[in-house]
Motif scaffolding. Structure first.
Motif, PDB file in Angstrom:
ATOM      1  N   VAL A  84       0.848  -1.190   0.000  1.00 22.89           N
ATOM      2  CA  VAL A  84       0.000   0.000   0.000  1.00 22.89           C
ATOM      3  C   VAL A  84       0.878   1.231   0.000  1.00 22.89           C
ATOM      4  N   ASP A  85       0.272   2.393  -0.437  1.00 24.85           N
ATOM      5  CA  ASP A  85       1.016   3.652  -0.378  1.00 24.85           C
ATOM      6  C   ASP A  85       0.736   4.326   0.953  1.00 24.85           C
ATOM      7  N   ARG A  86       1.265   5.556   1.135  1.00 28.55           N
ATOM      8  CA  ARG A  86       1.104   6.232   2.428  1.00 28.55           C
ATOM      9  C   ARG A  86      -0.338   6.595   2.729  1.00 28.55           C
ATOM     10  N   ASP A  87      -1.174   6.666   1.660  1.00 32.26           N
ATOM     11  CA  ASP A  87      -2.600   6.933   1.880  1.00 32.26           C
ATOM     12  C   ASP A  87      -3.387   5.640   2.051  1.00 32.26           C
ATOM     13  N   LEU A  88      -2.659   4.539   2.186  1.00 29.56           N
ATOM     14  CA  LEU A  88      -3.227   3.209   2.410  1.00 29.56           C
ATOM     15  C   LEU A  88      -4.033   2.710   1.221  1.00 29.56           C
ATOM     16  N   ASN A  89      -3.722   3.207   0.017  1.00 28.68           N
ATOM     17  CA  ASN A  89      -4.324   2.672  -1.200  1.00 28.68           C
ATOM     18  C   ASN A  89      -3.515   1.461  -1.648  1.00 28.68           C
TER      19      ASN A  89
ATOM     20  N   ARG B 299      -6.830  -2.193   9.769  1.00 28.50           N
ATOM     21  CA  ARG B 299      -6.535  -2.800  11.057  1.00 28.50           C
ATOM     22  C   ARG B 299      -5.038  -2.863  11.291  1.00 28.50           C
ATOM     23  N   PHE B 300      -4.276  -2.823  10.138  1.00 26.57           N
ATOM     24  CA  PHE B 300      -2.810  -2.866  10.255  1.00 26.57           C
ATOM     25  C   PHE B 300      -2.219  -1.461  10.302  1.00 26.57           C
TER      26      PHE B 300
ATOM     27  N   TYR C 173       1.560  -0.283   9.647  1.00 27.97           N
ATOM     28  CA  TYR C 173       1.979   0.479   8.451  1.00 27.97           C
ATOM     29  C   TYR C 173       2.840   1.663   8.865  1.00 27.97           C
ATOM     30  N   GLN C 174       2.353   2.399   9.852  1.00 26.83           N
ATOM     31  CA  GLN C 174       3.045   3.624  10.253  1.00 26.83           C
ATOM     32  C   GLN C 174       4.433   3.320  10.778  1.00 26.83           C
ATOM     33  N   ARG C 175       4.560   2.210  11.530  1.00 24.33           N
ATOM     34  CA  ARG C 175       5.887   1.838  12.031  1.00 24.33           C
ATOM     35  C   ARG C 175       6.804   1.489  10.866  1.00 24.33           C
ATOM     36  N   ALA C 176       6.213   0.808   9.863  1.00 25.55           N
ATOM     37  CA  ALA C 176       7.034   0.426   8.685  1.00 25.55           C
ATOM     38  C   ALA C 176       7.432   1.679   7.886  1.00 25.55           C
TER      39      ALA C 176
END
Length: 456
Positions: free
Chosen positions: A401-406, A444-445, A449-452
């Motif tokens: 996913v990208d930073r916008d979670l797409n 939910r992840f 994601y943010q940590r990654a």
């Protein structure tokens, strides 16, 4: 037919005027007469007749030969003027001659008149011719001087004893002297450093053998490289000086530049070949041969058709490409060559039209070895294919996913799982964050994601 001699007779006595005309006609002179008996008629006759000679009585009513002579000299400076009078003192005769009259005739000695007319006309004609010749010579000298002063080359002249007789302005600039200061000077005293130099020996040889000589040398005396032409004559030597310092320097730079370009041309990693509109080879470098650019039937040779160096099976292909380039099109393509022992080489060709003043005069063919680049690209493609196969052959779910979670990508295991889900609970949209799976958003992840994204 001989032009008649136009004679203006200034005489107030009609009988005397008639006697003069009769005498001249009797002597078979080809004449045309004009008559005047006072000042007004005299002035009118000068304009109308434009006489070749004037015969004037001395004393007329309110007018005399002295005044008539002055008018004639103002109007026609070179016209012969003879006074014909009844009496005249020697003192008066000498005075009128000094004033500009050509002769005087006493009326009781008229027989001498025809001879006096001929003598006066011949004398004035001779004087006029001399003046015209002198004027022509003066103009010629002025023209010559103007020409020699305006020419871009220096011109000097010596007499047979080596003294300067002439130097133009350009010669002064070259020799770094004022031309007027050289005239009359002994040349070897003015330039003693020239003695023993090639110029000195050339001058002596030219004068001795009376032959033109051309020399070219650098002269430290004037800090210039000169082309010198020596033109001898029995009376002296004319020398033409041409300063070639700038031209020689420019030629040297051009030669050096051409040499540098040739080194670059021959040592570049690319092959170059130039042909004209008839496909005749004009130039090529060594790399053009090394690359076997055309699977050569024969070696490339300047002055020979390029098609002689192309195998028969590929000539139609090249003819089409060259024809397109001659119509102004630029073409690029790659071709592989089997070099033997299982080695393959790739050449990137660029075929471009050569333009001169807006017209296509030929074609430049450029070949560049891209084998290494091609091998790297093939290796990358191989690696991509292997990685793709590895990812898609695992049963693990993989997606990005990208930073916008797409959702960006996913493997086949992920796609199979999504396809097995009911449509109403699966959303794959660039407008929605990630995709929903079983009604449970991939958000939910979010914390993971943010940590990654932060680099963990």
């Amino acid at each position: 037919m001989k032009e008649p001699l136009k004679i203006l007779i200034l005489e107030d006595n009609a009988n005397d005027a008639e006697i003069i005309q009769h005498l001249l006609l009797k002597e078979n002179l080809c004449c045309q007469f004009g008559l005047a008996n006072n000042k007004d008629s005299y002035l009118a006759a000068l304009d109308q007749l434009q006489p070749d000679i004037i015969l004037s009585d001395h004393q007329l009513p309110y007018f005399n030969s002295t005044d008539a002579l002055a008018i004639a000299r103002r109007r026609f400076p070179g016209i012969p003027f003879i006074m014909v009078t009844g009496t005249a003192s020697e003192e008066f005769a000498a005075g009128i001659i000094k004033a500009g009259a050509d002769d005087y005739i006493l009326k009781d000695r008229m027989a001498r008149l025809p001879a006096a007319i001929n003598a006066a006309v011949q004398l004035r004609r001779s004087e006029r011719e001399k003046l015209e010749a002198a004027e022509k010579l003066k103009r010629s000298e002025e023209n010559y001087r103007n020409i020699t002063e305006r020419v871009s080359d220096g011109l000097v002249a010596f007499d047979k004893d080596w003294y300067y007789t002439y130097a133009n302005k350009r010669a002064g600039e070259i020799l770094k002297r004022k031309p007027e200061e050289l005239i009359g000077k002994y040349c070897w005293t003015e330039f003693p450093d020239m003695i023993g130099q090639p110029f000195y020996h050339a001058c002596l040889k030219a004068m001795k053998e009376q032959q033109n000589i051309h020399i070219e040398e650098y002269y430290s005396t004037v800090h210039a490289r000169l082309e010198i032409d020596l033109y001898p004559s029995p009376n002296g030597l004319s020398i033409l000086l041409k300063d070639t310092t700038e031209r020689k320097d420019a030629e040297h730079k051009i030669i050096q530049s051409e040499a540098n370009l040739k080194v670059i041309f021959e040592n570049t990693s690319e092959g170059f070949l130039l042909i004209n509109r008839k496909a005749v080879v004009q130039a090529y470098n060594k790399k053009a041969e090394c690359y076997t650019m055309f699977s050569k039937a024969k070696e490339i040779e300047i002055g020979r058709s390029i098609y002689d160096s192309i195998e028969a099976s590929r000539q139609d292909f090249f003819k089409e490409i060259i024809a397109r380039a001659l119509h102004g099109e630029s073409i690029s393509y790659e071709r592989s060559y089997d070099m033997g022992n299982g080695k393959i080489s790739w050449i990137d060709f660029s075929i471009t039209p050569v333009l001169e003043t807006g017209q296509v005069t030929g074609v430049c063919i450029n070949g560049r070895d891209v084998t290494e680049k091609k091998v790297i690209e093939q290796q990358r493609e191989f690696d991509r294919d292997n990685l793709k196969a590895l990812i898609n052959n695992t049963h693990d779910l993989m997606w990005s996913v990208d930073r916008d979670l797409n959702l960006i990508t996913a493997n086949e295991a992920f796609d199979k799982m999504v396809k097995a889900m009911p449509d109403q609970i699966v959303a794959k949209s660039s407008d929605s964050p990630a995709s929903d799976v079983n009604g449970k958003s991939l958000n939910r992840f979010y914390q993971h994601y943010q940590r990654a994204f932060s680099g963990e």
